[in-house]
Design an enzyme around this catalytic site. Sequence first.
Site, short mmCIF file in Angstrom:
data_model
loop_
_atom_site.label_atom_id
_atom_site.label_comp_id
_atom_site.label_asym_id
_atom_site.label_seq_id
_atom_site.Cartn_x
_atom_site.Cartn_y
_atom_site.Cartn_z
N LYS A 112 0.82 -1.22 0.00
CA LYS A 112 0.00 0.00 0.00
C LYS A 112 0.85 1.26 0.00
O LYS A 112 0.46 2.26 -0.60
CB LYS A 112 -0.95 0.00 1.20
CG LYS A 112 -2.06 -1.00 1.02
CD LYS A 112 -3.09 -0.91 2.12
CE LYS A 112 -4.13 -1.99 1.92
NZ LYS A 112 -5.04 -2.10 3.04
N LYS A 197 -5.57 -10.70 -5.10
CA LYS A 197 -6.73 -10.85 -4.21
C LYS A 197 -7.91 -10.01 -4.72
O LYS A 197 -7.70 -8.91 -5.23
CB LYS A 197 -6.30 -10.36 -2.81
CG LYS A 197 -7.36 -10.48 -1.75
CD LYS A 197 -6.90 -9.79 -0.46
CE LYS A 197 -7.05 -8.29 -0.55
NZ LYS A 197 -6.94 -7.59 0.74
N LYS A 200 -11.71 -4.76 -2.02
CA LYS A 200 -12.76 -3.75 -2.09
C LYS A 200 -12.24 -2.36 -2.39
O LYS A 200 -12.97 -1.50 -2.82
CB LYS A 200 -13.58 -3.73 -0.79
CG LYS A 200 -12.80 -3.36 0.48
CD LYS A 200 -13.75 -3.19 1.66
CE LYS A 200 -13.35 -3.98 2.89
NZ LYS A 200 -12.08 -3.59 3.51
P1 TYM Z 1 -10.40 -5.96 5.39
O1 TYM Z 1 -11.39 -4.89 5.72
O2 TYM Z 1 -9.48 -5.73 4.25
O3 TYM Z 1 -11.14 -7.33 5.14
C1 TYM Z 1 -12.11 -7.81 6.05
C2 TYM Z 1 -12.07 -9.31 6.12
O4 TYM Z 1 -12.31 -9.90 4.83
C3 TYM Z 1 -11.26 -10.79 4.50
N1 TYM Z 1 -11.02 -10.70 3.06
C4 TYM Z 1 -10.96 -11.75 2.23
N2 TYM Z 1 -11.10 -13.07 2.46
C5 TYM Z 1 -10.99 -13.89 1.39
N3 TYM Z 1 -10.76 -13.45 0.12
C6 TYM Z 1 -10.61 -12.14 -0.15
N4 TYM Z 1 -10.41 -11.72 -1.39
C7 TYM Z 1 -10.72 -11.23 0.94
N5 TYM Z 1 -10.64 -9.88 1.04
C8 TYM Z 1 -10.81 -9.58 2.34
C9 TYM Z 1 -10.06 -10.28 5.28
O5 TYM Z 1 -9.09 -11.29 5.45
C10 TYM Z 1 -10.70 -9.85 6.56
O6 TYM Z 1 -10.90 -10.96 7.42
N6 TYM Z 1 -6.96 -5.20 8.89
C11 TYM Z 1 -8.24 -5.81 8.61
C12 TYM Z 1 -9.36 -5.28 9.46
C13 TYM Z 1 -9.12 -5.36 10.93
C14 TYM Z 1 -9.24 -6.52 11.73
C15 TYM Z 1 -8.95 -6.09 13.06
C16 TYM Z 1 -9.52 -7.86 11.44
C17 TYM Z 1 -8.79 -4.33 11.75
N7 TYM Z 1 -8.70 -4.75 13.05
C18 TYM Z 1 -8.95 -7.00 14.12
C19 TYM Z 1 -9.53 -8.75 12.52
C20 TYM Z 1 -9.23 -8.32 13.84
C21 TYM Z 1 -8.58 -5.54 7.17
O7 TYM Z 1 -8.06 -4.64 6.56
O8 TYM Z 1 -9.58 -6.32 6.69
#
Ligand code: TYM
Length: 332
Positions: A112, A197, A200
């Site tokens: 990023k 991947k 979003k």
């Molecule tokens: P984020 O917002 O990018 O994604 C949220 C969740 O969706 C999963 N995910 C996917 N799983 C499978 N295939 C994909 N293409 C895909 N894209 C996204 C992510 O693995 C995630 O579980 N840093 C985290 C958010 C966060 C968080 C936390 C998560 C902040 N604090 C504490 C768990 C615990 C994030 O950016 O997820």
Amino acid sequence: MTRIFSGIKPTGHLTLGNYLGALRQWVAADQRPDEALFCVVDLHALTVEHDPARVRRLSRQVATLFLASGLDPDKCTLFMQSHVDEHTRLSYLLECTATDGEMRRMIQYKEKSARAQASGEGVRLSLLTYPVLMAADILAYGTEEVPVGEDQRQHVELARDLAVRFNQRYGQTFTVPKATLPDVAARVMDLQEPTSKMGKSGGPGPGVVFMLDEPGVIRKKVMRAVTDSGDGGVVYDREARPGVANLLDVLAACTGGDPAALAEGYSGYGALKRDVADAVVELLRPVQERHAELAAEPAAVEKVLRVGAGRARDLARPIVDRAYRAIGLLEP
Ligand code: TYM
């Protein structure tokens, strides 16, 4: 009984990857209000260029999708990260536990920050420290399990490392968490670029299926998915045939089968794509219907978040207070 915490950041419309990798797993976890916490991690959305009005809109939409996906506020705690101060309170202590080198090694930071630099934007300092805030999200609740997709595994490992280090230096304070991943579709790939991947935040990509895409749009995106060249038929091989493997993973995740076994039922890509499109449309249909109902009652969603924040605060406060004392700060 297992304490579970997870979150999604409101940086874009939620995708099929978010649903299969995270939300659907969350719904499957057997929950009690004090055991499972699911959070719209809005502070994390401020680590990259953002438009305040869009973050507000997306935060509401993500919360509404939590409910539409079937998370029951009587059985789990749903809330907005910025409504509970303990996250940022704890984050600072963890910044004093983590090292600069550790932060710079994070894969998502490397990707990023390179993107931000390439587009001429400055790299926000919070992008570097983001995994520490994520560790605070997790550790503030005595979390044991963090259900996430594959891309978050490294961040959860950092949370583990920080918990262990803090406990060794300052005495037993934090539970050491672990990531739990779904069996299939832990990493849903972009339909047009099956080696990346499905994300979003990258704009309205033709290879990204959004949870709220209309059925016709979903069908079009799936039917146009890039498949692999070669005439070896439909086989499940993530390395050599990533496009087809991704479609099989999605189908398996939707229908409950095994991707390699499903491959044997197809002789061509057309039939596979049609079945994937049908399965995704049917999987998302009830979620979309419920979302439409809930979006018409924003006050009800706000109430859920208010109650959730109160519960979350009560759970986090004593753990974060304990950490403040352990690290050497006087009680007020
Ligand atoms: P984020 O917002 O990018 O994604 C949220 C969740 O969706 C999963 N995910 C996917 N799983 C499978 N295939 C994909 N293409 C895909 N894209 C996204 C992510 O693995 C995630 O579980 N840093 C985290 C958010 C966060 C968080 C936390 C998560 C902040 N604090 C504490 C768990 C615990 C994030 O950016 O997820």
